[in-house]
Design a protein around this motif. Structure first.
Motif, PDB file in Angstrom:
ATOM      1  N   PRO A  75       0.820  -1.230   0.000  1.00 25.30           N
ATOM      2  CA  PRO A  75       0.000   0.000   0.000  1.00 25.30           C
ATOM      3  C   PRO A  75       0.846   1.268   0.000  1.00 25.30           C
ATOM      4  O   PRO A  75       0.475   2.267  -0.612  1.00 25.30           O
ATOM      5  N   PHE A  76       2.011   1.217   0.679  1.00 28.47           N
ATOM      6  CA  PHE A  76       2.878   2.399   0.694  1.00 28.47           C
ATOM      7  C   PHE A  76       3.316   2.746  -0.725  1.00 28.47           C
ATOM      8  O   PHE A  76       3.242   3.906  -1.157  1.00 28.47           O
ATOM      9  N   ILE A  77       3.762   1.743  -1.456  1.00 32.99           N
ATOM     10  CA  ILE A  77       4.203   1.981  -2.841  1.00 32.99           C
ATOM     11  C   ILE A  77       3.035   2.520  -3.670  1.00 32.99           C
ATOM     12  O   ILE A  77       3.154   3.505  -4.399  1.00 32.99           O
ATOM     13  N   LEU A  78       1.887   1.892  -3.508  1.00 34.04           N
ATOM     14  CA  LEU A  78       0.697   2.312  -4.254  1.00 34.04           C
ATOM     15  C   LEU A  78       0.359   3.782  -3.965  1.00 34.04           C
ATOM     16  O   LEU A  78       0.116   4.582  -4.873  1.00 34.04           O
ATOM     17  N   LEU A  79       0.379   4.138  -2.678  1.00 33.81           N
ATOM     18  CA  LEU A  79       0.034   5.519  -2.314  1.00 33.81           C
ATOM     19  C   LEU A  79       1.097   6.507  -2.808  1.00 33.81           C
ATOM     20  O   LEU A  79       0.760   7.625  -3.214  1.00 33.81           O
ATOM     21  N   MET A  80       2.360   6.087  -2.787  1.00 34.75           N
ATOM     22  CA  MET A  80       3.404   6.985  -3.286  1.00 34.75           C
ATOM     23  C   MET A  80       3.250   7.214  -4.795  1.00 34.75           C
ATOM     24  O   MET A  80       3.481   8.316  -5.284  1.00 34.75           O
ATOM     25  N   ILE A  81       2.861   6.158  -5.513  1.00 34.27           N
ATOM     26  CA  ILE A  81       2.614   6.320  -6.955  1.00 34.27           C
ATOM     27  C   ILE A  81       1.520   7.368  -7.161  1.00 34.27           C
ATOM     28  O   ILE A  81       1.658   8.311  -7.938  1.00 34.27           O
TER      29      ILE A  81
END
Ligand code: CUA
Length: 314
Positions: A75-81
């Motif tokens: 989710p962190f990667i997704l939100l950073m994208i």
């Protein structure tokens, strides 16, 4: 022309629309996939680990570091994208191209007006050339409004005592609906406008034609045209019937009783004052609701309207 219109969204009629939609689609489909995974897992576990009589028990919960890291990092990667992508779009949306054509847009209860540096002022109609960046300098005469053109994916709050800015570049000609999207009182739902995207040539012609009466047009006809164009017609009848405001039939030279009891004879100066400072002398029996046309009507426009009103004799 509206080929890019989908079941979700209106046509993509500005340069920024495809970018906004791409991010929207990404967030939408990422949410759909996550929703499906969570829902599927919930249903699966509910069935797989349901209670079997009195004997069966699930094993006691044991910490699983790998799993915890996974559901934190993904989710962190997704939100950073989404953050980086959204921030880039935000900048694109807010950095106005230096050569943009500036139009001053004003919101007031309950209509929009637009004025051009070297052209006319309009009410309820924003005319722009295609394939040119347009900068909108927005302000409000009264409460907070918000300008929204769905096809352009452009939306910006319009505040009193402060300017806000936005811009767009239309990619094809046509007519688009412009809305107010901030609840601003009883006329909010009718606070519409039209965006007319025309070719560059047509835009130049329109700018030239917009100021003053056109060739061969009398002041009276010019005034009659302004009477409709500036929406005077919504509140003032020309057939003697009482509307939001007094009728224009037989207005010139009429004896009117004002709210404060004063009696006046309607002359050119009174008409002019009422267009620019409508609250100064309100006729008895009417609410003081007329908006000011200061900055919208030029002197020549006022002359035209007065010439027109004078012809409306009883
Ligand atoms: Cu203006 Cu809602």
């Amino acid at each position: 022309m509206d080929t890019t219109k989908t079941i979700w969204l209106p046509s993509q009629s500005s340069t920024i629309a495809p970018q906004i939609d791409a991010l929207f689609d990404f967030i939408l489909w990422a949410s759909v996939v996550l929703f499906a995974i969570v829902t599927f897992a919930t249903i699966y576990f509910a069935i797989r680990y349901r209670r079997h009589g009195d004997i069966a028990r699930t094993t006691p919960y044991v910490e699983n570091l790998g799993l915890e890291i996974t559901w934190t990092v993904i989710p962190f990667i997704l939100l950073m994208i989404i953050f980086v992508w959204g921030f880039k779009d935000f900048l694109r949306f807010h950095i106005i191209p230096a050569h943009a054509i500036e139009v001053k847009a004003t919101g007031q209860k309950w209509f929009w007006s637009f004025s051009y540096a070297d052209g006319p002022s309009t009410v309820g109609e924003l005319v722009v050339p295609v394939n040119k960046p347009i900068k909108l300098l927005l302000s409000s005469q009264d409460v907070i409004h918000s300008l929204f053109v769905p096809e352009f994916r452009v939306k910006m709050d319009v505040l009193p005592n402060r300017y806000t800015l936005t811009w767009f570049e239309a990619v094809h000609t046509g007519e688009f609906q412009l809305y107010c999207t901030e609840f601003c009182g009883k006329g909010h739902s009718e606070m519409w406008g039209k965006v007319k995207v025309v070719t560059e040539d047509d835009f130049k012609k329109w700018l030239e034609a917009g100021s003053g009466p056109q060739e061969g047009e009398s002041m009276r006809d010019f005034g009659a045209r302004l009477f409709v164009k500036n929406a005077c017609v919504t509140c003032h009848s020309v057939n003697g019937s009482k509307n939001v405001g007094p009728t224009f039939l037989g207005l010139f030279g009429r004896r009117e009783v004002l709210k404060n009891g004063q009696i006046i004879i309607v002359d050119e100066n009174y008409m002019r004052e009422s267009m620019l400072t409508p609250m100064a002398k309100v006729v008895a029996g009417y609410d003081p609701v007329m908006p000011t046309f200061q900055g919208i009507l030029k002197n020549v426009d006022i002359d035209g309207l007065i010439a027109y009103i004078k012809t409306l004799e009883q």
